[in-house]
Enzyme design. Sequence first.
Site, mmCIF file in Angstrom:
data_model
loop_
_atom_site.group_PDB
_atom_site.id
_atom_site.type_symbol
_atom_site.label_atom_id
_atom_site.label_comp_id
_atom_site.label_asym_id
_atom_site.label_seq_id
_atom_site.Cartn_x
_atom_site.Cartn_y
_atom_site.Cartn_z
ATOM 1 N N ASP A 172 62.858 5.457 27.384
ATOM 2 C CA ASP A 172 63.986 6.418 27.094
ATOM 3 C C ASP A 172 63.577 7.804 27.995
ATOM 4 O O ASP A 172 63.602 8.781 27.441
ATOM 5 C CB ASP A 172 63.367 7.028 25.476
ATOM 6 C CG ASP A 172 63.777 5.804 24.482
ATOM 7 O OD1 ASP A 172 64.862 5.237 24.639
ATOM 8 O OD2 ASP A 172 62.901 5.667 23.566
ATOM 9 N N LEU A 173 63.631 7.486 29.025
ATOM 10 C CA LEU A 173 63.556 8.540 30.053
ATOM 11 C C LEU A 173 62.355 9.565 29.923
ATOM 12 O O LEU A 173 61.391 9.267 30.113
ATOM 13 C CB LEU A 173 65.034 9.144 30.415
ATOM 14 C CG LEU A 173 65.993 8.029 30.705
ATOM 15 C CD1 LEU A 173 67.434 8.847 30.812
ATOM 16 C CD2 LEU A 173 65.652 7.634 32.094
ATOM 17 N N ASP A 174 62.919 10.798 29.453
ATOM 18 C CA ASP A 174 62.004 11.896 29.398
ATOM 19 C C ASP A 174 61.507 12.116 28.223
ATOM 20 O O ASP A 174 61.047 13.305 27.627
ATOM 21 C CB ASP A 174 62.764 13.125 29.911
ATOM 22 C CG ASP A 174 62.938 13.155 31.365
ATOM 23 O OD1 ASP A 174 62.135 12.722 32.221
ATOM 24 O OD2 ASP A 174 63.843 14.113 31.782
ATOM 25 N N GLU A 175 61.571 10.939 27.312
ATOM 26 C CA GLU A 175 61.087 11.226 25.882
ATOM 27 C C GLU A 175 59.665 10.461 25.629
ATOM 28 O O GLU A 175 59.542 10.017 24.289
ATOM 29 C CB GLU A 175 62.353 10.578 25.102
ATOM 30 C CG GLU A 175 63.519 11.414 25.080
ATOM 31 C CD GLU A 175 64.583 11.019 24.244
ATOM 32 O OE1 GLU A 175 64.350 10.232 23.535
ATOM 33 O OE2 GLU A 175 65.846 11.273 24.874
ATOM 34 N N ASN A 220 54.809 11.113 34.056
ATOM 35 C CA ASN A 220 56.172 12.003 34.848
ATOM 36 C C ASN A 220 55.918 13.252 34.705
ATOM 37 O O ASN A 220 55.225 13.770 33.650
ATOM 38 C CB ASN A 220 57.483 11.196 34.435
ATOM 39 C CG ASN A 220 58.568 11.844 35.074
ATOM 40 O OD1 ASN A 220 58.623 12.250 36.209
ATOM 41 N ND2 ASN A 220 59.932 11.869 34.419
#
Length: 290
Positions: free
Chosen positions: A228-231, A192
């Site tokens: 954790d999405l953008d982590e 991403n």
Amino acid sequence: MKPQIVTFLIKCPDQKGIVSKLTHFFYQEGFNLVSAQQYANSIDDMFFMRLRIASDHSVVISRDQLEERFARLAAAYDIVWKVDYGVSKQSVAIMVSHTTHNLYDLLQRNKEQKLNCNVKMVVSNHTKLKSIADMFDVPFYHLPVTKETKKQQEQQLIDLFDGQGIDLIVMARYMQILSNDFINHYPNKIINIHHSFLPAFQGANPYNRAYERGVKLIGATAHYATEDLDEGPIIEQDVERVTHESTPKTLKDIGADIETMVLARAVKCHLNNQIIVDNNKAIVFPETGE
């Protein structure tokens, strides 16, 4: 005829003599060591290594034999490993929504053979970018999604990707949150890209809010997608200084340029087997002339 290059990615507890054991193993099997990159994390007491070895017609060991023999060594030293024989290019799917810059850049690099892969498809929840895929003769799939159809749409994606043998999924500004089930179906196989070095401006129009706050740095982060999405594990980042004279438009333009470079570097590192993921950290070895 050029010798075949085989790449081993290795991680294990750091221990005395591990480099000697590894290199001696490949020497005994008749391989030539092309490059050896290593990193020892003294805090976590872990060892990481990227070994590239060359085989020629004098090496008679089969892949199955090589892996079976190396597995015995790995068991003795608690090694987690992965091997790539460099025979076939990885198949890549690019996911997009409305934004063009990352898609253009990746397709152009792929056309010029700057990425060691085959871009098999572009997938979008909208039809806006179909013309770009058509321009590069890449199949385009439109899979619209709503809150109510999210589960069904993600199953369509899985069926499509698995059916086409996709090895890597690149979210080139695909503006949908993927479910945990989808992400866990492709561990460390979804990259991403998002803006970073902004004061946590999530959601729509982040550059407008960055302008209002008078930021002095903007940048981008490419990472593996996790629950954790953008982590997830960070693969690549870059940043550029800006000033109070920057407008929301110039901030957005600069950010787009950084995004294209960062995403392309991250994808290239993945395709070239330069990355070892350890928990939530990506160990990224530099290029060695691949």
